[in-house]
Design a protein around this motif. Sequence first.
Motif, PDB file in Angstrom:
ATOM      1  N   GLN A  70       0.820  -1.203   0.000  1.00  0.00           N
ATOM      2  CA  GLN A  70       0.000   0.000   0.000  1.00  0.00           C
ATOM      3  C   GLN A  70       0.855   1.254   0.000  1.00  0.00           C
TER       4      GLN A  70
ATOM      5  N   CYS B 201       2.432   6.258  -7.565  1.00  0.00           N
ATOM      6  CA  CYS B 201       1.107   5.867  -7.093  1.00  0.00           C
ATOM      7  C   CYS B 201       0.072   6.507  -8.009  1.00  0.00           C
TER       8      CYS B 201
ATOM      9  N   GLU C 204      -3.827   3.378  -0.637  1.00  0.00           N
ATOM     10  CA  GLU C 204      -4.369   2.591  -1.740  1.00  0.00           C
ATOM     11  C   GLU C 204      -3.341   1.533  -2.148  1.00  0.00           C
ATOM     12  N   ASP C 205      -3.831   0.463  -2.773  1.00  0.00           N
ATOM     13  CA  ASP C 205      -2.932  -0.601  -3.220  1.00  0.00           C
ATOM     14  C   ASP C 205      -2.036  -0.105  -4.347  1.00  0.00           C
TER      15      ASP C 205
ATOM     16  N   GLN D 220       0.583  -1.296  -7.375  1.00  0.00           N
ATOM     17  CA  GLN D 220       0.964  -2.426  -8.214  1.00  0.00           C
ATOM     18  C   GLN D 220       2.464  -2.685  -8.037  1.00  0.00           C
TER      19      GLN D 220
END
Length: 165
Positions: free
Chosen positions: A2, A17, A8-9, A11
């Motif tokens: 995160q 982000c 938020e997640d 990748q």
Amino acid sequence: MQCQFCKEDIQEGAIKCKHCGSILTAVAEAGGVSGVIVEQAAVSYYTAVLKKYVTFEGRARRKEYWFFTLFNMLASMALGFVDGMFGLMDPDVGVGVLGAIYSLAVILPSIAVCVRRLHDTNRSGWFLLLALIPIIGWIALIIFSVQDSDDGDNRYGSNPKYRIA
């Protein structure tokens, strides 16, 4: 994994982000810990201080303090300009209505980020009272605020410069 700032997640292998725009920098494995250092966009330092409205505990990086100071000054100048254009400026006081409201709104976050900045250099927040001493106190506070962080942990917490997400 995160994002440290927007939660938020992220990748795996991402450079930025996609939710808040924070820049992600890979960190080599150090002491068995690997991860990502999250580098915020400049304006998100300002909003981060506002989110910690009256948080006097912990530490604030130089970037957090100086970007908040920069955007605070820019906002004050813009509001002063708007006050002047719309005749909201009181010439006797030298402050406009919008500028006064903004100043009242950011006085506590300004004090809080100053205290956290002092904590980052391993000084008590009470050193902020040096601001009451004309010129010498102001110079001392400027010197304290431009100094680098204490490496590692100090009595106020871990170094925010090396925080891993």
